[in-house]
Design an enzyme around this catalytic site. Sequence first.
Site, PDB file in Angstrom:
ATOM      1  N   SER A  33      64.325  60.841  24.182  1.00 17.11           N
ATOM      2  CA  SER A  33      65.275  61.475  23.256  1.00 17.11           C
ATOM      3  C   SER A  33      66.693  61.368  23.821  1.00 17.11           C
ATOM      4  CB  SER A  33      64.939  62.960  23.085  1.00 17.11           C
ATOM      5  OG  SER A  33      66.053  63.630  22.512  1.00 17.11           O
ATOM      6  N   HIS A  85      64.344  57.896  20.934  1.00 19.74           N
ATOM      7  CA  HIS A  85      64.042  58.982  19.987  1.00 19.74           C
ATOM      8  C   HIS A  85      65.360  59.585  19.519  1.00 19.74           C
ATOM      9  CE1 HIS A  85      61.499  62.248  18.352  1.00 19.74           C
ATOM     10  NE2 HIS A  85      62.435  63.073  18.768  1.00 19.74           N
ATOM     11  N   ASP A 101      67.287  62.301  17.445  1.00 18.07           N
ATOM     12  CA  ASP A 101      67.110  63.643  16.856  1.00 18.07           C
ATOM     13  C   ASP A 101      68.234  63.953  15.879  1.00 18.07           C
ATOM     14  OD1 ASP A 101      65.784  64.615  19.963  1.00 18.07           O
ATOM     15  OD2 ASP A 101      64.725  64.767  18.051  1.00 18.07           O
ATOM     16  N   HIS A 125      63.726  61.197  14.278  1.00 23.61           N
ATOM     17  CA  HIS A 125      63.128  62.510  13.987  1.00 23.61           C
ATOM     18  C   HIS A 125      64.122  63.314  13.157  1.00 23.61           C
ATOM     19  CE1 HIS A 125      61.794  66.620  15.875  1.00 23.61           C
ATOM     20  NE2 HIS A 125      61.475  66.533  14.596  1.00 23.61           N
ATOM     21  N   GLY A 134      65.353  72.067  17.404  1.00 25.21           N
ATOM     22  CA  GLY A 134      66.739  72.552  17.318  1.00 25.21           C
ATOM     23  C   GLY A 134      67.578  72.259  18.538  1.00 25.21           C
ATOM     24  N   GLY A 147      67.509  70.536  22.963  1.00 28.31           N
ATOM     25  CA  GLY A 147      66.777  69.997  24.113  1.00 28.31           C
ATOM     26  C   GLY A 147      66.727  71.043  25.219  1.00 28.31           C
ATOM     27  N   GLY A 148      66.005  70.720  26.301  1.00 28.35           N
ATOM     28  CA  GLY A 148      65.996  71.546  27.494  1.00 28.35           C
ATOM     29  C   GLY A 148      65.185  72.824  27.404  1.00 28.35           C
ATOM     30  N   ASP A 173      56.511  66.453  21.279  1.00 27.02           N
ATOM     31  CA  ASP A 173      57.970  66.476  21.444  1.00 27.02           C
ATOM     32  C   ASP A 173      58.485  67.853  21.852  1.00 27.02           C
ATOM     33  OD1 ASP A 173      60.715  65.733  19.101  1.00 27.02           O
ATOM     34  OD2 ASP A 173      60.676  66.114  21.265  1.00 27.02           O
ATOM     35  N   GLY A 223      63.288  64.232  26.737  1.00 20.12           N
ATOM     36  CA  GLY A 223      64.760  64.209  26.666  1.00 20.12           C
ATOM     37  C   GLY A 223      65.365  64.562  28.010  1.00 20.12           C
TER      38      GLY A 223
END
Length: 219
Positions: A6, A31, A33, A66, A145, A147-148, A178, A200
């Site tokens: 991602s 990927h 987003d 996505h 909504g 990452g991390g 994911d 990601g």
Amino acid sequence: MYLSTSILSVEEKNPVRIFYNLEEAKTDYFHIDVMDGQFVEKDTNKQMLEYCGIIKQISNLPLDIHFMVNEVKKYIDEYAKFEPDIVTFHYESCKSDEEVMELIKCIKENNIKPGLSIKPNTEVEKIYKFLPYIHLVLIMTVEPGKGGQALIPETLTKIKQMKEHINKENLDTYIEADGGINLETVKDVTNAGADIIVVGSAITKSEKPKEIIQKLKRF
Ligand code: DX5
Ligand code: ZN
């Protein structure tokens, strides 16, 4: 297992160098987003359009898009020009099963493989009926909504349940997972039955992204 990196958390300052390194490190997909600021809070559309343009200029690696958006049709039309390999939308952004089938058909008419995604709180049975018509099912292992985030352990049971159903029905639908996947959680995710993992921040926020990719791909 296939790896889809991602690029959501890739910093703006030098994306070309980062995309080049990811390709060299042999990620299988980029990927993408796409968030519309309605289905989820963030709006990443402008940035993702720019990143897709850059990637198409420097790489032949497939795009795994996505959509975390409400108006899926509008975004299919906007991103079709990048000739993505896969376009995945959310079951929860549709008002009826007919709309889901309509969008699957629209994606196929653009010569793109369709994917359908479910959020952590949506049970897998809700989308069994669509499995014969889609290339992959994207099981979110975090709330969509951003990452991390940390992987939600209960979602591993959903991957297992989906895998058992796909095997029982003799379907060839891939399972993609994911969110919150890293060197600590990848084994649980692949053992649960994921065929493609999206990673990601564990890659894009690491000092040695190539090393992380190589280690992840061993599972
Ligand atoms: C979240 C996105 C994920 C996320 C993955 O809404 O769909 O693809 O960017 O990032 P990590 O691996 O950092 O959870
Ligand atoms: Zn994603």
